[in-house]
Design a protein around this motif. Structure first.
Motif, mmCIF file in Angstrom:
data_model
loop_
_atom_site.group_PDB
_atom_site.id
_atom_site.type_symbol
_atom_site.label_atom_id
_atom_site.label_comp_id
_atom_site.label_asym_id
_atom_site.label_seq_id
_atom_site.Cartn_x
_atom_site.Cartn_y
_atom_site.Cartn_z
ATOM 1 N N ASN A 76 -7.002 10.741 -4.305
ATOM 2 C CA ASN A 76 -8.071 11.110 -3.395
ATOM 3 C C ASN A 76 -7.798 12.489 -2.812
ATOM 4 O O ASN A 76 -6.677 12.774 -2.377
ATOM 5 C CB ASN A 76 -8.188 10.103 -2.236
ATOM 6 C CG ASN A 76 -8.761 8.786 -2.658
ATOM 7 O OD1 ASN A 76 -9.965 8.664 -2.857
ATOM 8 N ND2 ASN A 76 -7.902 7.790 -2.806
ATOM 9 N N ARG A 109 -10.191 4.064 5.327
ATOM 10 C CA ARG A 109 -11.496 4.214 4.706
ATOM 11 C C ARG A 109 -12.614 4.216 5.737
ATOM 12 O O ARG A 109 -13.790 4.108 5.389
ATOM 13 C CB ARG A 109 -11.719 3.128 3.650
ATOM 14 C CG ARG A 109 -10.619 3.064 2.606
ATOM 15 C CD ARG A 109 -10.965 2.144 1.467
ATOM 16 N NE ARG A 109 -12.003 2.687 0.623
ATOM 17 C CZ ARG A 109 -11.814 3.599 -0.320
ATOM 18 N NH1 ARG A 109 -10.609 4.095 -0.526
ATOM 19 N NH2 ARG A 109 -12.806 4.036 -1.047
ATOM 20 N N ASP A 121 0.869 -1.176 0.000
ATOM 21 C CA ASP A 121 0.000 0.000 0.000
ATOM 22 C C ASP A 121 0.905 1.225 0.000
ATOM 23 O O ASP A 121 1.470 1.590 1.021
ATOM 24 C CB ASP A 121 -0.913 0.012 1.225
ATOM 25 C CG ASP A 121 -1.751 1.274 1.290
ATOM 26 O OD1 ASP A 121 -2.297 1.671 0.248
ATOM 27 O OD2 ASP A 121 -1.837 1.868 2.377
ATOM 28 N N LYS A 178 -19.029 3.232 0.437
ATOM 29 C CA LYS A 178 -18.405 3.675 -0.797
ATOM 30 C C LYS A 178 -19.406 3.623 -1.942
ATOM 31 O O LYS A 178 -20.408 2.915 -1.898
ATOM 32 C CB LYS A 178 -17.158 2.856 -1.134
ATOM 33 C CG LYS A 178 -17.455 1.410 -1.533
ATOM 34 C CD LYS A 178 -16.170 0.674 -1.822
ATOM 35 C CE LYS A 178 -15.546 1.099 -3.116
ATOM 36 N NZ LYS A 178 -16.263 0.603 -4.293
ATOM 37 N N TYR A 194 -18.548 9.055 0.807
ATOM 38 C CA TYR A 194 -17.098 8.879 0.904
ATOM 39 C C TYR A 194 -16.680 9.027 2.352
ATOM 40 O O TYR A 194 -17.170 9.894 3.080
ATOM 41 C CB TYR A 194 -16.336 9.867 0.018
ATOM 42 C CG TYR A 194 -15.078 9.236 -0.529
ATOM 43 C CD1 TYR A 194 -15.153 8.282 -1.535
ATOM 44 C CD2 TYR A 194 -13.835 9.562 -0.025
ATOM 45 C CE1 TYR A 194 -14.028 7.669 -2.033
ATOM 46 C CE2 TYR A 194 -12.691 8.958 -0.526
ATOM 47 C CZ TYR A 194 -12.798 8.011 -1.526
ATOM 48 O OH TYR A 194 -11.673 7.402 -2.017
ATOM 49 N N ASP A 249 -11.531 5.992 -7.566
ATOM 50 C CA ASP A 249 -11.606 4.603 -7.095
ATOM 51 C C ASP A 249 -11.881 3.617 -8.220
ATOM 52 O O ASP A 249 -11.401 2.489 -8.209
ATOM 53 C CB ASP A 249 -12.721 4.478 -6.049
ATOM 54 C CG ASP A 249 -12.300 5.046 -4.698
ATOM 55 O OD1 ASP A 249 -11.116 5.409 -4.571
ATOM 56 O OD2 ASP A 249 -13.138 5.127 -3.793
ATOM 57 N N ARG A 282 1.389 5.171 -0.795
ATOM 58 C CA ARG A 282 0.682 6.416 -1.050
ATOM 59 C C ARG A 282 1.512 7.599 -0.562
ATOM 60 O O ARG A 282 2.142 7.542 0.502
ATOM 61 C CB ARG A 282 -0.681 6.441 -0.335
ATOM 62 C CG ARG A 282 -1.603 5.305 -0.727
ATOM 63 C CD ARG A 282 -3.017 5.534 -0.263
ATOM 64 N NE ARG A 282 -3.670 6.585 -1.047
ATOM 65 C CZ ARG A 282 -4.191 6.394 -2.240
ATOM 66 N NH1 ARG A 282 -4.139 5.207 -2.813
ATOM 67 N NH2 ARG A 282 -4.787 7.373 -2.889
ATOM 68 N N GLN A 290 -11.983 11.732 -6.361
ATOM 69 C CA GLN A 290 -11.415 10.400 -6.177
ATOM 70 C C GLN A 290 -11.544 9.596 -7.463
ATOM 71 O O GLN A 290 -12.404 9.861 -8.297
ATOM 72 C CB GLN A 290 -12.084 9.677 -5.005
ATOM 73 C CG GLN A 290 -13.589 9.766 -4.951
ATOM 74 C CD GLN A 290 -14.301 8.636 -5.649
ATOM 75 O OE1 GLN A 290 -13.670 7.710 -6.140
ATOM 76 N NE2 GLN A 290 -15.607 8.697 -5.693
ATOM 77 N N ASP A 337 -8.192 3.768 -6.980
ATOM 78 C CA ASP A 337 -7.707 4.396 -5.757
ATOM 79 C C ASP A 337 -6.371 5.107 -5.966
ATOM 80 O O ASP A 337 -5.507 5.086 -5.108
ATOM 81 C CB ASP A 337 -7.564 3.349 -4.651
ATOM 82 C CG ASP A 337 -7.573 3.985 -3.255
ATOM 83 O OD1 ASP A 337 -8.078 5.107 -3.133
ATOM 84 O OD2 ASP A 337 -7.066 3.357 -2.311
ATOM 85 N N LEU A 378 -12.442 -1.952 -2.512
ATOM 86 C CA LEU A 378 -11.117 -1.473 -2.156
ATOM 87 C C LEU A 378 -10.837 -1.825 -0.697
ATOM 88 O O LEU A 378 -11.687 -1.645 0.163
ATOM 89 C CB LEU A 378 -11.033 0.041 -2.364
ATOM 90 C CG LEU A 378 -11.227 0.504 -3.802
ATOM 91 C CD1 LEU A 378 -11.361 2.013 -3.848
ATOM 92 C CD2 LEU A 378 -10.076 0.054 -4.664
#
Length: 489
Positions: free
Chosen positions: A166, A379, A97, A385, A349, A204, A99, A202, A163, A396
């Motif tokens: 965001n 999240r 993951d 979502k 969201y 997603d 980011r 976003q 994703d 996700l």
């Protein structure tokens, strides 16, 4: 005491073993502070009681986190004398993951009233969070092509799996109450929040697939994107927006168009010089974006970029590239990505949910040592979502990020407080054992308090830094507190 120490160590190791990402956004140095009312934001049961009335003036906080530092992929090769970019070093540093995170928040105003064993808080904050994913599959494809680590051909590689981007901006207004049950040594607190959405963007529901033949005799790229967003005011009205043209009714309509609610729950137990506490913050289904919503996607549904058989040989002609052929195919591909915008579909969201478990020990009411186990569901624990449109990426995953912070706070001359700490962070790939922080709180005048807190300073060297979190501001303090010590929370 030995048993208690083993329990704490086990809890830390368990939390680190279940974590799967990077640095958290919360500035943890406030949690065990002797005197700052900002500790109440992390746990509604924490509240300083030196004064009766607290007024928090506008304060600013900035935070940054990344899976890579500059030195992870750009370095100086002494042998060649060149600056080198290494794909292998990038892949070794990335996790499942990945980011980049950037955010800032502003406490617009806050009010606290402490009478006897009860305290009430009011607050308003503006929160902004931006994150961008790193499609690690693209980096893997650059290194391995269409072959895995075992030499087996991979005919389909997903280069982008939703994703990616965001951004959320919202206003948070809150009311909280706490009460100390003196005979039990227990303080409980609860806070309700109204979340008013300002902007949300976003991606997603986006993806890019690369498909190849076993011998690269055919290549195709299939791409789909869905940029979903909402704003508190219609886009058309922003063209004519001026501060002089907006009225109270416009403000109410704007910040009442996309809303949600959230709750904070907290408790603290006093056991002599020991304090044990726990809180769960931003327990919420998220913000319901239902007005001024927009969705951007390819006009033709998706775009395909295909070469097969003769096309591949035409493009790569005896080691040279036929630019005319490439240009023609690329033009068709880009035309397939022509955006089409639709309006009117609502969606939810989430707002990240945070968990805090704390313990502290005060030495002669001058020195306090504190341990904080902090986690965050990116999240939201109760998140909802959007599923109204094509669901190409499936659900996700809800990443839980975790760290451990040890702090020491020193009360100096009863008008200044120095806090030093360090966090252990597990990023899903390796443990970062030393991420220092330092904070200073001064109350030079009876009614004026200023503070600055810098947490998660992952490195003092810019090329090695992966994270930092800094917050600074001012509080006004009035009146005398209860019968408890003036330096106790």
């Amino acid at each position: 005491m030995k048993h208690r120490t083993l329990v704490i160590i086990a809890a830390v190791l368990f939390g680190m073993g279940t974590a799967s990402a990077q640095y958290n956004e919360t500035n943890n140095l406030f949690y065990h502070s002797f005197r700052t009312p900002q500790s109440n934001q992390l746990n509604p049961a924490l509240y300083p009681n030196k004064n009766t009335v607290y007024l928090t003036l506008p304060s600013l906080g900035f935070r940054f986190g990344a899976p890579l530092s500059l030195s992870d992929f750009v370095y100086y090769d002494q042998a060649s004398g060149n600056t080198v970019v290494s794909i292998n070093r990038i892949l070794d540093s990335l996790t499942t993951d990945n980011r980049f995170r950037l955010g800032y928040d502003m406490d617009i105003v806050g009010f606290g009233l402490h009478i006897g064993n009860t305290f009430v808080t009011l607050g308003a904050r503006w929160v902004n969070d931006f994150s961008m994913g790193i499609p690690i599959d693209i980096v893997n494809a650059l290194r391995n092509g269409n072959v895995d680590d075992n030499g087996q051909v991979i005919n389909s590689v997903r280069l982008l799996n939703g994703d990616l981007l965001n951004f959320t901006s919202y206003l948070e207004t809150s009311i909280g109450v706490g009460h100390r049950l003196s005979p039990l040594g227990l303080t409980i607190g609860v806070r309700a929040k109204l979340l008013s959405g300002v902007v949300n963007l976003q991606t997603d529901n986006s993806r890019i697939d690369l498909n190849t033949g076993d011998n690269l005799d055919s290549i195709s790229i299939d791409a789909y994107y869905q940029l979903q967003g909402a704003i508190c005011m219609p886009v058309d009205s922003l063209k004519h927006f001026t501060l002089s043209s907006i009225g109270v009714g416009d403000i109410i309509r704007a910040f009442g168009s996309n809303t949600g609610v959230a709750f904070d729950l907290g408790a603290q137990y006093d056991f002599g010089p020991f304090k044990f506490s726990a809180s769960i913050n931003d327990l919420s289904a998220g913000i319901h974006w239902k007005k001024n919503t927009y969705t951007v996607m390819p006009e033709g549904g998706h775009a395909t970029f295909t070469f097969d058989g003769e096309n591949v040989r035409t493009i790569l002609d005896h080691g040279t590239m036929n630019s005319d052929s490439v240009t023609a195919h690329l033009q068709d591909f880009l035309e397939g990505l022509t955006p089409d915008t639709t309006t009117g579909a609502d969606y939810w969201y989430c707002v990240p949910t945070k968990l805090n478990l704390g313990a502290s020990f005060s030495f002669a009411k001058i020195l306090r040592a504190g341990l904080l186990l902090h986690g965050q569901w990116d999240r939201g624990l109760l998140s909802r979502k959007n599923k109204y449109e094509l669901d190409l990426t499936g659900d996700l995953k809800n990443t839980f990020r975790f760290n451990t912070t040890l702090t020491f706070g020193v009360n100096l001359f009863n008008w200044a407080e120095l806090i030093v700490g360090s966090s252990i962070v597990y990023d899903g790939n390796k443990i970062s054992p030393f991420n220092p922080g330092v904070g200073f709180v001064m109350t030079p005048a009876t009614a004026v308090q200023v503070f600055v807190m810098a947490d998660y300073v992952s490195s003092v060297y810019l090329v090695e830094a992966k994270a930092f979190n800094v917050k600074f501001g001012m509080n006004l303090l009035f009146g005398k507190g209860g019968a408890t010590s003036i330096i106790e929370n």
